[in-house]
Design an enzyme around this catalytic site. Structure first.
Site, PDB file in Angstrom:
ATOM      1  N   GLU A 240      32.121  50.448  94.221  1.00 18.28           N
ATOM      2  CA  GLU A 240      32.234  50.993  92.867  1.00 18.28           C
ATOM      3  C   GLU A 240      30.997  51.842  92.670  1.00 18.28           C
ATOM      4  O   GLU A 240      29.888  51.320  92.550  1.00 18.28           O
ATOM      5  CB  GLU A 240      32.339  49.834  91.875  1.00 18.28           C
ATOM      6  N   CYS A 274      28.439  53.530  84.607  1.00 17.43           N
ATOM      7  CA  CYS A 274      29.100  54.423  85.569  1.00 17.43           C
ATOM      8  C   CYS A 274      30.215  55.213  84.904  1.00 17.43           C
ATOM      9  O   CYS A 274      30.413  56.383  85.207  1.00 17.43           O
ATOM     10  CB  CYS A 274      29.613  53.627  86.760  1.00 17.43           C
TER      11      CYS A 274
END
Ligand code: TXE
Length: 468
Positions: A240, A274
């Site tokens: 990720e 993110c």
């Protein structure tokens, strides 16, 4: 001796060496934590391998343990949250939300039922696809949501029957060490081991022969290194990585209603998310109104030490990150952008940066093309929706994106054009444990959360039973 021990095979373990963890609000040392040796890493993997033999066998016990772990975290949130604020910087209330959210995550997975996949059931055979655990998982986490993102890995991995060695970021190891110790009250020894160390410890984990799976959250550059290290041994990976999420505002958007939501989705956790909004595309006709509305909010934000009452934005987590954000803002200003709010780092101790809104920015400026991961938002004009879509997709990132407009169906049609793992309409950053999360292109490999996340910690096995 450090105040916070590692957890190996259920025991609290110190190391010969320690390293400092700084409080980003003051720049002073907050804690000293163990710097694990390679032998200690071996011991952690060995403990996880031993525990796997029994942990994989009893699904009901695993579900019970995950529930108990979730309850325990929620009960101890008041103790863990100040630790999180002191090492990460986020306001105490958000630290509380992170700890409570991690409890919610564990409890969600404790109850998650995996879809059953029977392929054939007739006179000839019963054929079913079953999911088997992989063994030991190496989990490596970043500094923006140190404990929540650890639980994104712990919950599905343990539910599936795996055991784990977890390494937090060297910038934020303390909450993970403390929570890892706490969870020993409800987990069998060796199921969850926590080791702390600098970046080379992460590299040792990815090349270690024991783990069969690496679950990593962090930067694109390190993610590529993890993938390369895993390839040698054909370890499974979930990565990720970063994002550069666009928000496209359509010409029928209600600016007064949309501006606070855009601001919230860009500046939450000081932009260190993110899948935060990292660039906004707005039609020329709405540009000035949107810039003014968002800049007003940014100017009124209370920035300070997250332990103080009423603070909305804490410091950035670390000096390199502060320097990176300052550099990208200065680069944009030197190329003609206007800082309508903020524009610079705050003098004094701690890693503070003014919440910054940049107008007069173009694609090709670093702050638009790269991931700033901080409290600075570029607002970019577009002339046609097709052009906005092309610019939104014109990047190697592909984590999330959102479209904002009065006509939700029209906005949804535009959202369908975005090349990313999550698309949102009139919202952004809407995440939940049952919803898959992952990125296209350089934003990642594999999927976290929901049953897709659990599947990522399993191997597919076909069970074919002949009949007759
Ligand atoms: O990340 P790293 P950093 C982005 C953000 C930020 C940049 C750098 O843009 O500016 O990354 O942050 C471990 N093998 N994100 O330097 O290095 C490391 O110890 C195995 C986005 O902190 O990727 C830590 O535990 N592991 C991100 C973890 O990797 C290694 C959140 C992440 O560190 C290793 C944070 C190696 N060779 C930053 N080297 C997101 N996706 O949300 C380091 N590590």
């Amino acid at each position: 001796m450090s105040e916070y021990g590692m957890t190996i095979g259920g025991e609290s373990v110190d190391a010969k060496e320690t390293f400092d963890v700084l409080n980003p609000a003051t720049g002073e040392v907050y804690a000293q934590v163990p710097d694990a040796s390679v032998e200690q890493l071996d011991a952690a993997f060995d403990a996880a391998q031993q525990a796997y033999k029994t942990w994989k066998r009893d699904e009901a016990a695993r579900r019970q343990a995950l529930h108990a772990a979730g309850d325990l975290l929620m009960a101890k949130a008041g103790e863990l949250a100040p630790i999180l604020t002191s090492e990460q910087g986020k306001p105490l209330q958000e630290a509380m939300i992170e700890i409570m959210g991690s409890g919610w995550w564990l409890k969600h997975f404790a109850d998650l039922q995996m879809p059953r996949e029977v392929l054939q059931d007739d006179d000839n055979a019963f054929v079913e696809v079953v999911r088997r655990p992989m063994g030991v998982v190496a989990a490596i986490t970043p500094w923006n949501f140190p404990w929540l993102l650890a639980c994104w890995k712990i919950a599905p991995a343990l539910l599936a029957g795996n055991t784990m060695v977890l390494k937090p970021s060297p910038y934020t190891p303390v909450t993970t060490l403390a929570a890892g110790r706490l969870l020993q009250e409800v987990l069998p020894a060796g199921v969850l081991n926590v080791v702390s160390g600098r970046d080379p410890l992460g590299a040792h984990m990815t090349s270690h022969p024991v783990p069969r799976k690496i679950s990593f959250t962090g930067s694109v550059a390190t993610g590529k290194r993890v993938a390369a290290a895993a390839a040698d041994d054909l370890k499974r990976v979930t990565l990720e990585l970063g994002g550069n999420d666009p928000a496209i505002v359509l010409d029928d958007a209600d600016i007064a209603a949309v501006a606070p939501k855009l601001y919230g989705s860009a500046f939450q956790n000081n932009g260190q998310i993110c899948s935060a909004i990292k660039r906004v595309y707005v039609p020329e006709s709405l540009h000035d109104d949107l810039v003014d509305a968002i800049a007003d909010i940014a100017r009124s934000a209370k920035v300070g030490n997250g332990l103080e009452e009423g603070v909305q934005l804490g410091p950035l987590n670390n000096r390199p990150q502060l320097e990176r954000v300052s550099e990208l803002v200065s680069d944009a200003v030197s190329r003609g952008a206007r800082a309508v709010a903020g524009g610079k780092a705050v003098d004094g101790p701690g890693y503070f940066h003014e919440p910054t809104i940049l107008a007069g920015v173009e694609d090709g400026f670093r702050i638009v093309d790269e991931e700033q991961f901080g409290p600075a938002l570029p607002i970019v004009k577009y002339r046609s929706v097709d052009e906005a879509i092309e610019r939104a997709n014109g990047t190697l990132f592909g984590l999330g994106g959102s479209v904002w407009g009065g006509d939700a169906e029209r906005a949804a049609a535009v959202a369908d054009e975005l090349e990313c793992g999550s698309v949102w309409v009139n919202t952004h950053l809407a995440l939940s444990p049952g919803q898959p999360f992952g990125g296209f292109k350089w934003s990642g490999v594999g999927t976290e959360n929901g049953h897709w996340g659990v599947e990522g910690f399993t191997e597919v096995q076909v069970r074919h039973q002949a009949k007759g």
